[in-house]
Design an enzyme around this catalytic site. Structure first.
Site, PDB file in Angstrom:
ATOM      1  N   TRP A 357      39.431  42.935  38.869  1.00  0.00           N
ATOM      2  CA  TRP A 357      39.965  43.687  40.180  1.00  0.00           C
ATOM      3  C   TRP A 357      40.599  44.998  39.506  1.00  0.00           C
ATOM      4  CZ3 TRP A 357      45.620  44.487  39.825  1.00  0.00           C
ATOM      5  CH2 TRP A 357      46.303  43.798  38.866  1.00  0.00           C
ATOM      6  N   GLU A 488      50.291  37.112  33.753  1.00  0.00           N
ATOM      7  CA  GLU A 488      49.457  35.922  33.411  1.00  0.00           C
ATOM      8  C   GLU A 488      50.192  35.000  32.512  1.00  0.00           C
ATOM      9  OE1 GLU A 488      45.117  37.544  34.099  1.00  0.00           O
ATOM     10  OE2 GLU A 488      45.714  37.501  31.966  1.00  0.00           O
TER      11      GLU A 488
END
Length: 770
Positions: A357, A488
């Site tokens: 992305w 993350e």
């Protein structure tokens, strides 16, 4: 952090040879042209530590997924761009001694990447064990004019002897990838040919059956009396080349010029691909080194005229931004809609060279403002062409009715990432795809893209978001469970603010786009409704509106801070300064359990969302969120500092903005994270450019209008940048007391500068006081 690259505004310079730094330099001095790339490996044999890397765009292998416990929906493979035929090899032998910088005494070593011209040069003096000394100079470039070709001019001077010299130029298909599963080799040989002064070889990838043909043709140059030389071809399994034997006299220089062609089956029929490569290299040979070099310089001059950034009074910053711009232009050109951008580009193997992305979130803004709109458009068309695969990816996870989940990692549209918390949960990538469509249209004014491609993608993504949320009576709203945001370091969380925000925005933007296309192109609108079966299974637009209006966006009522996700405020909220210095980076010192329970943020999450939609928030909202989250962010993603730099500039936090700019700008040149050896952070480099243009330059596009609100870091005397906007090419120069905007195009433009409307005629210059 390392500091061995000499500061220079237009060159990357290494002035001594340290084997311990070699793999880092191999990354930093990489070259490419969008179709192929090459790490800065040595032409001659090298027995020291090296990561060989010759990469061909779009050629990949599906490496089998290795997990201990298979889960439904797991991809069966991880795609990786392969190390291909080693075309740079030129082994050197002096009176029976092999030149090897790992064993020779190396002095006067210098390696220079000329960023202005896209040329890599290297020189050194090597003293062999016999005491014989040679001076070597090599010049290498991959042409951005003849994009199938590269050339090396390799010169040897005998300093203290006369004797025998042997060059062995070769093409070596016996290559491996450092990170291959089961130590597998990915190439089989199809054919090879060697003749006097030329050679060629074709390989085929296992499973995917791509063909790549390489060919070379040799030229010789020498000073003084004629050099007596002979050329003999050789051919063996996965290896072809020539042996050039000659006599060299003291103080004489002999040069071998190796013209190269690299052709993949994306661009040539397999049945004749080797012949195509041989014809291509023959044409390069006929053009000659000098002509190719002249064309290379002219082509790069044209590129720099469109995208250069100048910085006065700060050589480290100047060098860094040009290095980032160079690598972006070496990685992607927009010529082929089948190609995209890997996080390491053509500089290393990590992340497999596949698409994340990052392309839409970080790279697209760079190409939108520095290149012809068709370049950015190709990035969007790439995703449109993969829409069918995105629908298949969603179906594997149980989604229906044409819902699409774009892959976290891909090279052909199919998901190939195999970490469950990312593959299944980091679904915010869908929002990056939809926002990219808006971003492109907002910048270019190409509203036709919606009807042609964009609307179909938006419908499919909106269907995914509608199915991914669920109603909560307790929250009296729609919630989204079990996701991972950009940060993350927190997995499987509920109601990630950034993810929910993008879902809400996409649902609203899709409805707006439907209405727009219905009015502007009713025939195409009818085709899309029929093709997608819009509204066939439920009243989709009404439901999308309801979800967007009622989706939960967590906020702390006491402070007004947007809560990163449910439960985040229950953590022990200690600033990152509380982490002992010896425990950085935490992902290398802490257990994953400890990281997940901590408050520390890998990269901008809430702040990423505010960056995307900054116009929707007042400065007070931006400030309270920045002040809260910045101290908790450890920036262990290369994509994080640029967002913080841009928002810090917007808030007037000049010192922080500059600090984060330098961190992202010199991330690879100074090896901040001790990971440059496995490749450069290409997508982060786009963020560096954003830090200057959107951060210090204050460039925004709001409702199709260009806004500038420049600031000047105190470390700089001034700076300038070029951007393209709706047919206009602007040069913006920021001085201590002035903003100078020069329209270098024939397109007139109205804009907002520091909140004041300005009109700029074609070829006109505005001089404004700061």
């Amino acid at each position: 952090m390392r500091d061995y690259i000499k500061k220079d505004p237009w060159n990357i310079i290494e002035e001594s040879f340290d084997p311990a730094l070699n793999r880092i330099s191999e990354s930093i001095f990489s070259i490419g042209n969008g179709k192929m790339g090459q790490r800065a490996n040595f032409e001659e044999k090298y027995s020291g530590s090296t990561l060989r890397g010759s990469y061909v765009a779009g050629v990949y292998y599906p490496d089998k997924t290795r997990v201990g416990w298979w889960k439904n929906g797991y991809p069966e493979y991880f795609a990786k761009v392969l190390n291909a035929t080693n075309w740079i090899g030129i082994h050197v032998n002096v009176d029976g001694e092999e030149l090897d910088l790992a064993t020779a005494n190396v002095t006067n070593f210098k390696r220079v990447l000329n960023m202005q011209e896209g040329i890599l040069q290297r020189s050194f003096v090597a003293t062999l064990s016999s005491g014989k000394q040679i001076e070597v100079q090599s010049t290498r470039f991959i042409s951005i004019v003849d994009t199938d070709n590269a050339v090396i001019r390799y010169s040897v001077k005998a300093l203290n002897f006369s004797g025998k010299l042997r060059f062995t130029p070769l093409l070596d298909l016996n290559v491996v990838n450092q990170d291959s599963n089961y130590d597998e080799q990915f190439w089989t040989e199809i054919s090879r040919n060697a003749a006097q002064g030329t050679a060629s070889i074709t390989g085929e990838t296992k499973k995917t059956a791509f063909h790549v043909a390489c060919a070379f043709k040799l030229g010789m140059e020498y000073d003084g009396d004629d050099a007596l030389y002979t050329i003999a071809p050789f051919s063996q399994d996965k290896l072809v080349g020539n042996t050039v034997n000659l006599t060299i006299v003291e103080n004489q220089t002999v040069s071998l010029i190796k013209y190269v062609a690299v052709i993949s089956s994306l661009y040539a029929d397999k049945a004749n691909i080797q012949g195509v490569a041989e014809a291509s290299v023959a044409a390069a040979y006929a053009k000659g080194f000098a002509a190719m070099l002249t064309e290379q310089r002219a082509a790069w001059a044209k590129k720099w005229a469109e995208c250069d950034i100048t910085i006065e009074g700060d050589v480290a910053a100047q060098q860094a931004i040009r290095f980032n711009i160079l690598q972006m232009n070496q990685t992607y050109t927009g010529e082929d809609e089948r190609l995209n951008i890997g996080p390491k580009g053509f500089t290393g193997e990590k992340y497999g060279g596949v698409t994340y992305w990052d392309t839409e979130a970080y790279c697209l803004p760079f190409y939108l403002k520095t290149a012809d709109p068709k370049v950015a458009r190709q990035l969007l068309v790439y995703r449109y062409k993969h829409l069918g695969r995105a629908i298949e990816n969603a179906a594997k996870l149980g989604f229906k009715h044409g819902a699409a989940l774009y892959p976290m990692v891909t090279i052909n549209g199919e998901e190939c990432h195999n970490e469950w918390e990312i593959t299944f949960e980091e679904i915010h990538r869908n929002g990056a795809m939809s926002f990219a469509i808006y971003n492109y249209i907002n910048h270019t004014g190409d509203v036709g893209y919606l009807a042609e491609y964009g609307l179909e993608v938006l419908i499919a993504i909106s269907r995914f978001w509608r199915q991914r949320v669920q109603w909560s009576d307790r929250r009296n709203g729609y919630i989204m469970l079990g996701v991972t945001g950009p940060n993350e370091y927190e997995n499987n969380v509920n109601n990630n603010w950034y993810t929910n925000l993008l879902a809400q925005w996409t649902l609203n933007y899709t409805r707006e786009s439907l209405a727009q296309v219905k009015v502007n192109d009713p025939q195409r609108y009818a085709e899309i409704v029929a093709k997608t079966q819009l509204g066939a299974h439920e009243d989709e637009e009404t439901i999308w509106a309801d979800v967007a209006a009622k989706i939960v966006l967590p906020i702390d009522e006491a402070t007004g801070v947007f809560i990163q996700h449910d439960g985040f405020m229950d953590k022990e909220l200690l600033p990152m300064t509380a982490i002992p210095k010896g425990e950085y980076p935490i992902h290398k010192h802490w257990s994953w359990d400890r990281i997940l329970r901590s408050c520390y943020i890998k990269q901008a999450d809430v702040l990423q969302g505010i960056y995307n939609f900054e116009a929707n928030y007042d400065k007070a909202t931006l400030k309270k969120n920045f002040d809260f989250y910045e101290p908790l962010t450890v920036h262990e993603s290369s994509l994080s500092p640029c967002i913080h730099s841009i928002l810090a500039s917007s808030l007037g936090y000049e010192d922080l903005a500059y600090k984060f700019y330098l961190r992202t700008a010199r991330l690879d040149l100074d090896d901040y994270n001790h990971d440059t050896d496995d490749g450069l952070h290409i997508t982060s480099m786009a963020g560096t450019w954003m830090s200057v243009v959107e951060g210090f330059g204050g460039v925004r596009v709001q409702q199709g209008v260009l806004h500038l609100n420049p600031s000047l870091p105190k470390q700089w005397q001034g700076y300038s940048f070029r951007i393209t906007f709706r047919g206009a090419l602007l040069k913006v120069a920021v001085k201590a007391n002035a903003i100078i905007i020069e329209n270098e195009s024939d397109q007139k433009l109205s804009m907002q500068v520091a909140g004041v409307e300005q009109h700029l005629a074609a070829r006109q210059t505005l001089n404004l006081a700061r």
